[in-house]
Design a protein around this motif. Sequence first.
Motif, short mmCIF file in Angstrom:
data_model
loop_
_atom_site.label_atom_id
_atom_site.label_comp_id
_atom_site.label_asym_id
_atom_site.label_seq_id
_atom_site.Cartn_x
_atom_site.Cartn_y
_atom_site.Cartn_z
N MET A 2 0.82 -1.20 0.00
CA MET A 2 0.00 0.00 0.00
C MET A 2 0.86 1.26 0.00
N VAL A 3 1.98 1.21 0.70
CA VAL A 3 2.89 2.36 0.72
C VAL A 3 3.44 2.61 -0.67
N ARG A 4 3.83 1.55 -1.37
CA ARG A 4 4.35 1.69 -2.73
C ARG A 4 3.26 2.22 -3.67
N LEU A 5 2.06 1.67 -3.59
CA LEU A 5 0.96 2.14 -4.43
C LEU A 5 0.67 3.61 -4.17
N PHE A 6 0.67 3.98 -2.90
CA PHE A 6 0.41 5.37 -2.54
C PHE A 6 1.52 6.28 -3.05
N SER A 7 2.76 5.88 -2.85
CA SER A 7 3.88 6.74 -3.27
C SER A 7 3.96 6.87 -4.78
N GLU A 8 3.62 5.83 -5.52
CA GLU A 8 3.70 5.89 -6.98
C GLU A 8 2.51 6.61 -7.59
N SER A 9 1.37 6.54 -6.95
CA SER A 9 0.14 7.04 -7.56
C SER A 9 -0.28 8.41 -7.06
N PHE A 10 0.14 8.81 -5.89
CA PHE A 10 -0.38 10.04 -5.30
C PHE A 10 0.17 11.29 -5.97
N ARG A 11 1.48 11.32 -6.22
CA ARG A 11 2.12 12.54 -6.73
C ARG A 11 1.53 13.04 -8.04
#
Length: 187
Positions: A2-11
């Motif tokens: 979830m951290v990876r998905l958040f970091s890749e998708s949020f910006r």
Amino acid sequence: MMVRLFSESFRGHIPKYLVALSCMVIVAASTAGLAMLMRYVINYVFVEQSLVMMWGLAGSVLVISVAKGLANYTQSVILATIGNDIVATLQRRLARILAAFGDDLWLFDAGGNVLMARAFEWLARADAEHLWPRAEIDEFLPSRMTPLWADCHAHFAYVRTPPAAGLQQAVYHPDLGIAPFWTLARK
């Protein structure tokens, strides 16, 4: 994960998230505003029976409700668009990984049938002869199928490409039901 998905998708979606967050604040404020107005509705309309206040409060309730509905709709559409874009990105990544390991989505074999080839053979026939078994809800734009036809023809030369496939419109709306990984180019 979830951290990876958040970091890749949020910006990439920060401006959209900010607009959606602003709309959520409007929805919350309008909900509170409607609750606050109920005190005045009870006091001025039911207790004092003021006709002037009744019209003013009714107009206020209408304006606040419309603002709340528009803000709620806008934030829902924006968040759905962000979600579709994240899913499309992950599907494109998965398709590239599968292609890198020699797994081709067009050649997926389900019980002896290459389903994509059969589907596009039917689609080419139906498009050429205008034989659609069901009525369409919206007008079908053949130009949206151009990337699909090109990739299909690259895999199966015997599938005839319809004449309208020469035009290209590469913008796919999520409601069209076209999986985002179809727009991958073969290099």
